[in-house]
Design an enzyme around this catalytic site. Structure first.
Site, PDB file in Angstrom:
ATOM      1  N   ASP A  22       0.830  -1.208   0.000  1.00 19.01           N
ATOM      2  CA  ASP A  22       0.000   0.000   0.000  1.00 19.01           C
ATOM      3  C   ASP A  22       0.861   1.253   0.000  1.00 19.01           C
ATOM      4  O   ASP A  22       0.652   2.160  -0.793  1.00 19.01           O
ATOM      5  CB  ASP A  22      -0.970  -0.005   1.201  1.00 19.01           C
ATOM      6  CG  ASP A  22      -0.296  -0.286   2.544  1.00 19.01           C
ATOM      7  OD1 ASP A  22       0.935  -0.509   2.586  1.00 19.01           O
ATOM      8  OD2 ASP A  22      -1.008  -0.286   3.568  1.00 19.01           O
ATOM      9  N   ILE A  23       1.831   1.301   0.912  1.00 12.21           N
ATOM     10  CA  ILE A  23       2.551   2.559   1.082  1.00 12.21           C
ATOM     11  C   ILE A  23       3.994   2.305   1.494  1.00 12.21           C
ATOM     12  O   ILE A  23       4.275   1.388   2.261  1.00 12.21           O
ATOM     13  CB  ILE A  23       1.805   3.452   2.106  1.00 12.21           C
ATOM     14  CG1 ILE A  23       2.394   4.863   2.166  1.00 12.21           C
ATOM     15  CG2 ILE A  23       1.745   2.837   3.476  1.00 12.21           C
ATOM     16  CD1 ILE A  23       1.453   5.876   2.820  1.00 12.21           C
ATOM     17  N   ASP A  43       6.666   4.177   3.490  1.00 10.19           N
ATOM     18  CA  ASP A  43       6.869   5.322   4.379  1.00 10.19           C
ATOM     19  C   ASP A  43       8.371   5.443   4.641  1.00 10.19           C
ATOM     20  O   ASP A  43       9.104   6.012   3.835  1.00 10.19           O
ATOM     21  CB  ASP A  43       6.031   5.075   5.641  1.00 10.19           C
ATOM     22  CG  ASP A  43       6.069   6.218   6.633  1.00 10.19           C
ATOM     23  OD1 ASP A  43       6.619   7.276   6.316  1.00 10.19           O
ATOM     24  OD2 ASP A  43       5.543   6.050   7.753  1.00 10.19           O
ATOM     25  N   LYS A  55       5.860   7.936   0.226  1.00  8.17           N
ATOM     26  CA  LYS A  55       6.024   9.181   0.987  1.00  8.17           C
ATOM     27  C   LYS A  55       7.390   9.785   0.690  1.00  8.17           C
ATOM     28  O   LYS A  55       8.400   9.083   0.713  1.00  8.17           O
ATOM     29  CB  LYS A  55       5.899   8.913   2.487  1.00  8.17           C
ATOM     30  CG  LYS A  55       4.461   8.801   2.924  1.00  8.17           C
ATOM     31  CD  LYS A  55       4.329   8.953   4.414  1.00  8.17           C
ATOM     32  CE  LYS A  55       2.931   8.554   4.835  1.00  8.17           C
ATOM     33  NZ  LYS A  55       2.771   8.487   6.290  1.00  8.17           N
ATOM     34  N   ASP A 108      -5.511   1.883   6.445  1.00 10.54           N
ATOM     35  CA  ASP A 108      -6.409   1.962   7.601  1.00 10.54           C
ATOM     36  C   ASP A 108      -6.277   3.258   8.386  1.00 10.54           C
ATOM     37  O   ASP A 108      -5.252   3.943   8.336  1.00 10.54           O
ATOM     38  CB  ASP A 108      -6.144   0.795   8.549  1.00 10.54           C
ATOM     39  CG  ASP A 108      -4.864   0.993   9.354  1.00 10.54           C
ATOM     40  OD1 ASP A 108      -3.791   1.155   8.735  1.00 10.54           O
ATOM     41  OD2 ASP A 108      -4.945   1.048  10.599  1.00 10.54           O
TER      42      ASP A 108
HETATM   43  P1  5GP Z   1       7.349   1.697   6.419  1.00 13.08           P
HETATM   44  O1  5GP Z   1       7.646   2.842   7.351  1.00 13.08           O
HETATM   45  O2  5GP Z   1       7.974   0.432   6.878  1.00 13.08           O
HETATM   46  O3  5GP Z   1       7.698   2.047   4.989  1.00 13.08           O
HETATM   47  O4  5GP Z   1       5.766   1.519   6.454  1.00 13.08           O
HETATM   48  C1  5GP Z   1       5.201   0.558   7.289  1.00 13.08           C
HETATM   49  C2  5GP Z   1       3.709   0.505   7.218  1.00 13.08           C
HETATM   50  O5  5GP Z   1       3.205   1.615   7.955  1.00 13.08           O
HETATM   51  C3  5GP Z   1       3.022   0.618   5.860  1.00 13.08           C
HETATM   52  O6  5GP Z   1       2.991  -0.576   5.129  1.00 13.08           O
HETATM   53  C4  5GP Z   1       1.628   0.997   6.322  1.00 13.08           C
HETATM   54  O7  5GP Z   1       0.916  -0.153   6.714  1.00 13.08           O
HETATM   55  C5  5GP Z   1       1.914   1.884   7.517  1.00 13.08           C
HETATM   56  N1  5GP Z   1       1.823   3.302   7.127  1.00 13.08           N
HETATM   57  C6  5GP Z   1       2.817   4.175   6.884  1.00 13.08           C
HETATM   58  N2  5GP Z   1       2.340   5.401   6.562  1.00 13.08           N
HETATM   59  C7  5GP Z   1       0.974   5.287   6.607  1.00 13.08           C
HETATM   60  C8  5GP Z   1      -0.104   6.206   6.348  1.00 13.08           C
HETATM   61  O8  5GP Z   1       0.039   7.387   6.011  1.00 13.08           O
HETATM   62  N3  5GP Z   1      -1.364   5.686   6.509  1.00 13.08           N
HETATM   63  C9  5GP Z   1      -1.615   4.400   6.870  1.00 13.08           C
HETATM   64  N4  5GP Z   1      -2.877   4.010   6.993  1.00 13.08           N
HETATM   65  N5  5GP Z   1      -0.615   3.520   7.109  1.00 13.08           N
HETATM   66  C10 5GP Z   1       0.665   3.946   6.960  1.00 13.08           C
HETATM   67 MG    MG Z   2       1.470  -2.114   4.959  1.00 12.22          MG
END
Ligand code: 5GP
Ligand code: MG
Length: 173
Positions: free
Chosen positions: A99-100, A102, A130, A157
């Site tokens: 999905d994303i 971050d 992001k 979510d």
């Molecule tokens: P990472 O920081 O490892 O790239 O992201 C980990 C997880 O944090 C993502 O897969 C997602 O589930 C959650 N996440 C990060 N940013 C957001 C956001 O803006 N909205 C939502 N709903 N989840 C996020």
């Molecule tokens: Mg995720």
């Protein structure tokens, strides 16, 4: 709750059309004997609508699997476990769908874990990326870029709710 739509369902659908074309081109450029050795792997739960809508727009043959990735946050090494037999990706071009992206920690860990198998290649593809400094992973394919804001809807979510929204929203005020 005051909120605004950041990406409408129409905008998401139009952009997925373009991404599907890009991925079909990527697959068609693989060596002929490897073109039917493509597996898309969705990271649950946020990827559900993204994977469902995107893969139905892709014309090339492919396998589809889902994994739930969990990391032991208390473990200093940040080890990640995935509920998948890594052997099943041997000899395949893997495209991870999430999905994303971050911080990129999740995708970085999943790529490292899947690299313990013998895939032909691993690419990553996310709905939203992001824009942040010092990301641990930069996705190969992305649909949208956003600043460092919290978004929800279309699989993403808000405290485990709102995944069913057809669009992507942001809280305001
Ligand atoms: P990472 O920081 O490892 O790239 O992201 C980990 C997880 O944090 C993502 O897969 C997602 O589930 C959650 N996440 C990060 N940013 C957001 C956001 O803006 N909205 C939502 N709903 N989840 C996020
Ligand atoms: Mg995720």
């Amino acid at each position: 709750m005051n909120e605004k739509v950041l990406f409408s369902d129409k905008e998401i659908s139009n952009n997925l059309d373009k991404l599907a074309i890009e991925l079909d081109i990527y697959i068609s450029n693989l060596p002929k004997e490897e073109r039917n050795k493509v597996i898309f792997i969705g990271l649950l739960s946020g990827c559900i609508h993204f994977v469902s809508d995107l893969t139905r727009k892709i014309k090339s043959d492919h396998k589809l699997a889902f994994i739930k990735a969990s990391s032991y946050l208390n473990n200093k090494r940040g080890d990640l476990t995935i509920d998948m037999n890594i052997k099943s990706i041997d000899g395949h071009h893997v495209i991870i769908l999430d999905d994303i992206c971050d911080t990129g920690i999740t995708l970085n860990s999943v790529v490292n874990k899947l690299s313990e198998g013998s895939p032909l290649s691993i690419k990553t593809c996310v709905l939203v990326n992001k824009i942040l400094p010092n990301k641990q992973h930069k996705p190969d394919y992305k649909v949208f870029d956003v600043d460092d804001v919290f978004i929800y809807g279309y699989g993403l979510d808000y405290n485990e709710y709102k995944r069913n929204l057809k669009d992507i929203r942001i809280k305001i005020g």
